[in-house]
Design a protein around this motif. Structure first.
Motif, PDB file in Angstrom:
ATOM      1  N   ILE A 253       0.840  -1.210   0.000  1.00  0.00           N
ATOM      2  CA  ILE A 253       0.000   0.000   0.000  1.00  0.00           C
ATOM      3  C   ILE A 253       0.869   1.251   0.000  1.00  0.00           C
ATOM      4  O   ILE A 253       0.591   2.227  -0.716  1.00  0.00           O
ATOM      5  CB  ILE A 253      -0.946  -0.006   1.224  1.00  0.00           C
ATOM      6  CG1 ILE A 253      -2.002  -1.104   1.066  1.00  0.00           C
ATOM      7  CG2 ILE A 253      -1.619   1.359   1.407  1.00  0.00           C
ATOM      8  CD1 ILE A 253      -2.824  -1.356   2.312  1.00  0.00           C
ATOM      9  N   GLU A 254       1.950   1.226   0.787  1.00  0.00           N
ATOM     10  CA  GLU A 254       2.847   2.381   0.871  1.00  0.00           C
ATOM     11  C   GLU A 254       3.507   2.654  -0.484  1.00  0.00           C
ATOM     12  O   GLU A 254       3.627   3.817  -0.900  1.00  0.00           O
ATOM     13  CB  GLU A 254       3.907   2.136   1.948  1.00  0.00           C
ATOM     14  CG  GLU A 254       4.918   3.258   2.147  1.00  0.00           C
ATOM     15  CD  GLU A 254       4.302   4.587   2.538  1.00  0.00           C
ATOM     16  OE1 GLU A 254       4.972   5.620   2.351  1.00  0.00           O
ATOM     17  OE2 GLU A 254       3.144   4.619   3.014  1.00  0.00           O
TER      18      GLU A 254
ATOM     19  N   CYS B 201       2.245   1.927  -3.407  1.00  0.00           N
ATOM     20  CA  CYS B 201       1.188   2.477  -4.265  1.00  0.00           C
ATOM     21  C   CYS B 201       0.934   3.945  -3.933  1.00  0.00           C
ATOM     22  O   CYS B 201       0.719   4.770  -4.831  1.00  0.00           O
ATOM     23  CB  CYS B 201      -0.095   1.670  -4.109  1.00  0.00           C
ATOM     24  SG  CYS B 201       0.010  -0.021  -4.737  1.00  0.00           S
ATOM     25  N   ARG B 202       0.952   4.265  -2.642  1.00  0.00           N
ATOM     26  CA  ARG B 202       0.707   5.651  -2.219  1.00  0.00           C
ATOM     27  C   ARG B 202       1.783   6.583  -2.773  1.00  0.00           C
ATOM     28  O   ARG B 202       1.492   7.660  -3.286  1.00  0.00           O
ATOM     29  CB  ARG B 202       0.665   5.726  -0.691  1.00  0.00           C
ATOM     30  CG  ARG B 202       0.237   7.082  -0.139  1.00  0.00           C
ATOM     31  CD  ARG B 202       0.436   7.172   1.364  1.00  0.00           C
ATOM     32  NE  ARG B 202       1.845   7.113   1.728  1.00  0.00           N
ATOM     33  CZ  ARG B 202       2.704   8.137   1.608  1.00  0.00           C
ATOM     34  NH1 ARG B 202       2.313   9.287   1.097  1.00  0.00           N
ATOM     35  NH2 ARG B 202       3.954   7.988   1.972  1.00  0.00           N
ATOM     36  N   LYS B 203       3.039   6.144  -2.672  1.00  0.00           N
ATOM     37  CA  LYS B 203       4.154   6.962  -3.169  1.00  0.00           C
ATOM     38  C   LYS B 203       4.043   7.218  -4.668  1.00  0.00           C
ATOM     39  O   LYS B 203       4.433   8.270  -5.162  1.00  0.00           O
ATOM     40  CB  LYS B 203       5.488   6.262  -2.877  1.00  0.00           C
ATOM     41  CG  LYS B 203       5.932   6.344  -1.430  1.00  0.00           C
ATOM     42  CD  LYS B 203       7.244   5.570  -1.263  1.00  0.00           C
ATOM     43  CE  LYS B 203       7.683   5.536   0.198  1.00  0.00           C
ATOM     44  NZ  LYS B 203       8.844   4.633   0.376  1.00  0.00           N
TER      45      LYS B 203
ATOM     46  N   GLY C 144       1.233   7.258  -6.378  1.00  0.00           N
ATOM     47  CA  GLY C 144      -0.053   7.835  -6.753  1.00  0.00           C
ATOM     48  C   GLY C 144      -1.002   6.846  -7.399  1.00  0.00           C
ATOM     49  O   GLY C 144      -1.907   7.219  -8.156  1.00  0.00           O
ATOM     50  N   THR C 145      -0.790   5.558  -7.108  1.00  0.00           N
ATOM     51  CA  THR C 145      -1.665   4.514  -7.658  1.00  0.00           C
ATOM     52  C   THR C 145      -2.972   4.449  -6.865  1.00  0.00           C
ATOM     53  O   THR C 145      -2.949   4.334  -5.642  1.00  0.00           O
ATOM     54  CB  THR C 145      -0.963   3.135  -7.592  1.00  0.00           C
ATOM     55  OG1 THR C 145       0.305   3.230  -8.242  1.00  0.00           O
ATOM     56  CG2 THR C 145      -1.786   2.067  -8.257  1.00  0.00           C
ATOM     57  N   LYS C 146      -4.101   4.533  -7.552  1.00  0.00           N
ATOM     58  CA  LYS C 146      -5.405   4.419  -6.875  1.00  0.00           C
ATOM     59  C   LYS C 146      -5.655   2.943  -6.566  1.00  0.00           C
ATOM     60  O   LYS C 146      -5.860   2.136  -7.484  1.00  0.00           O
ATOM     61  CB  LYS C 146      -6.518   4.967  -7.766  1.00  0.00           C
ATOM     62  CG  LYS C 146      -6.460   6.472  -7.990  1.00  0.00           C
ATOM     63  CD  LYS C 146      -7.590   6.896  -8.902  1.00  0.00           C
ATOM     64  CE  LYS C 146      -7.487   8.379  -9.242  1.00  0.00           C
ATOM     65  NZ  LYS C 146      -8.482   8.764 -10.277  1.00  0.00           N
ATOM     66  N   THR C 147      -5.623   2.627  -5.291  1.00  0.00           N
ATOM     67  CA  THR C 147      -5.650   1.222  -4.876  1.00  0.00           C
ATOM     68  C   THR C 147      -6.928   0.868  -4.124  1.00  0.00           C
ATOM     69  O   THR C 147      -7.334   1.575  -3.209  1.00  0.00           O
ATOM     70  CB  THR C 147      -4.437   0.921  -3.968  1.00  0.00           C
ATOM     71  OG1 THR C 147      -3.253   1.374  -4.606  1.00  0.00           O
ATOM     72  CG2 THR C 147      -4.324  -0.558  -3.688  1.00  0.00           C
TER      73      THR C 147
ATOM     74  N   ASP D 261      -7.803   6.397   5.584  1.00  0.00           N
ATOM     75  CA  ASP D 261      -7.755   7.136   4.310  1.00  0.00           C
ATOM     76  C   ASP D 261      -7.506   6.228   3.111  1.00  0.00           C
ATOM     77  O   ASP D 261      -7.061   6.689   2.058  1.00  0.00           O
ATOM     78  CB  ASP D 261      -6.674   8.239   4.352  1.00  0.00           C
ATOM     79  CG  ASP D 261      -6.840   9.169   5.548  1.00  0.00           C
ATOM     80  OD1 ASP D 261      -7.992   9.526   5.859  1.00  0.00           O
ATOM     81  OD2 ASP D 261      -5.818   9.520   6.163  1.00  0.00           O
ATOM     82  N   GLN D 262      -7.774   4.938   3.267  1.00  0.00           N
ATOM     83  CA  GLN D 262      -7.601   4.001   2.147  1.00  0.00           C
ATOM     84  C   GLN D 262      -8.974   3.592   1.614  1.00  0.00           C
ATOM     85  O   GLN D 262      -9.969   3.604   2.341  1.00  0.00           O
ATOM     86  CB  GLN D 262      -6.837   2.751   2.599  1.00  0.00           C
ATOM     87  CG  GLN D 262      -5.427   3.009   3.093  1.00  0.00           C
ATOM     88  CD  GLN D 262      -4.491   3.437   1.980  1.00  0.00           C
ATOM     89  OE1 GLN D 262      -4.696   3.112   0.828  1.00  0.00           O
ATOM     90  NE2 GLN D 262      -3.457   4.189   2.346  1.00  0.00           N
TER      91      GLN D 262
END
Length: 313
Positions: free
Chosen positions: A24-25, A27-29, A31-34, A53-54
């Motif tokens: 998840i981290e 993806c967050r870095k 900018g992937t919408k997960t 916030d996920q």
């Protein structure tokens, strides 16, 4: 464009959530919408604060691969209507990944989702014990075999807790369960290179489906493995709680929850796996204390009674 899916499985306490949070981290870095699907055996997800916030959907009170299969299908439909770039699924510690694979590759969803990898996390510190006839049940041994035999990637976790000779024994044992070409990464805290974690592996190195592990009849695979919860209590003495955890019967394979200690200003998240207890202070949340125990043939009434007598005399 199909939505790529990564499925994370592994037995109770193996470290699945840690691997999921790492993904998840990343993806967050970027900018992937997960989208995230979590599954819990109990009626409460005490780890929900890890996913603030996920875009997360939690399936409670059942195993994703049997009693709440309809909920899984409904959740897959709901995510198909959202704009997501990637989907991560974490099953319970007693889920057979083949059943989740069957849903993702069904006629309804194969046009929407593309299964990229089936990742299995193995608890190196307990693997040999779980394989032993006298230390575990037939259900546990069968489940571990299923989780490993369908994997496209295996993370042999907690290597810091085991000897090199034990690792050799584990690898030898797993060799008979793994498909050809499936890589095994030795890790501590589930840390493997992100490029390896996100590789597309499904259908490339291994057969598309392991026919000898079909979903049929799975429902009784983990009939003796269950989740119980203890709640309706206030603050407890920390030393008494730690003593109670240390003396839990061997049938308890996993524990987690929220507790408040006498004299402490805030609640603690607790995790119990591989015989180790970890505590983390919570910030800005006021969840009611709750204890969730998962294990083999657990006696809810006896464990509840034992907890209350240990804490409150």
């Amino acid at each position: 464009m199909k939505v790529p899916v990564y499925l994370i499985s592994g037995f109770l306490g193996s470290g699945k959530t840690t691997v999921l949070l790492n993904m998840i981290e990343k993806c967050r870095k970027e900018g992937t919408k997960t989208g995230i699907i979590l599954n819990e055996l109990g009626t409460k997800n005490v780890e929900e604060t890890y996913f603030k916030d996920q875009n997360v959907k939690t399936l409670l009170n059942g195993c994703i691969c049997c009693s709440i299969q309809d909920d899984l299908n409904e959740t897959l439909r709901s995510f198909s209507e959202k704009e997501i770039d990637l989907l991560l699924i974490e099953g319970t510690g007693v889920a057979n990944p083949i059943d989740i694979e069957a849903a993702l590759t069904s006629p309804e969803f194969i046009r929407i989702y593309e299964l990229n990898s089936m990742i299995t996390v193995v608890d190196g510190s307990h693997f040999l014990e779980h394989q032993h006839f006298f230390a575990s049940s037939k259900e546990i041994r069968k489940l571990l075999k299923q989780q490993i035999s369908c994997a496209n990637l295996v993370i042999l976790n907690k290597e810091d807790l085991i000897t090199e000779s034990s690792i050799m024994k584990i690898n030898k044992k797993m060799r008979g369960m793994l498909n050809d070409g499936v890589p095994v990464f030795r890790t501590t805290f589930g840390n493997i290179p992100e490029t390896e974690l996100f590789k597309k592996r499904y259908g490339l190195l291994t057969p598309m489906t392991n026919q000898n592990h079909s979903a049929d009849g799975h429902h009784h695979n983990h009939s003796s493995l269950r989740s119980i919860q203890i709640d309706g209590f206030a603050e407890v003495d920390r030393l008494l709680f730690e003593k109670w955890i240390a003396e839990l019967p061997m049938e308890v394979l996993r524990g987690k929850g929220i507790v408040r200690f006498k004299g402490a200003p805030m609640n603690y998240h607790f995790q119990f796996a591989s015989g180790k207890l970890s505590l983390l202070q919570t910030v800005g949340e006021e969840m009611k204390p709750i204890i969730i125990l998962i294990g083999d043939s657990l006696n809810e009434e006896k464990l509840d009674r034992n907890f209350r007598s240990s804490m409150f005399g």
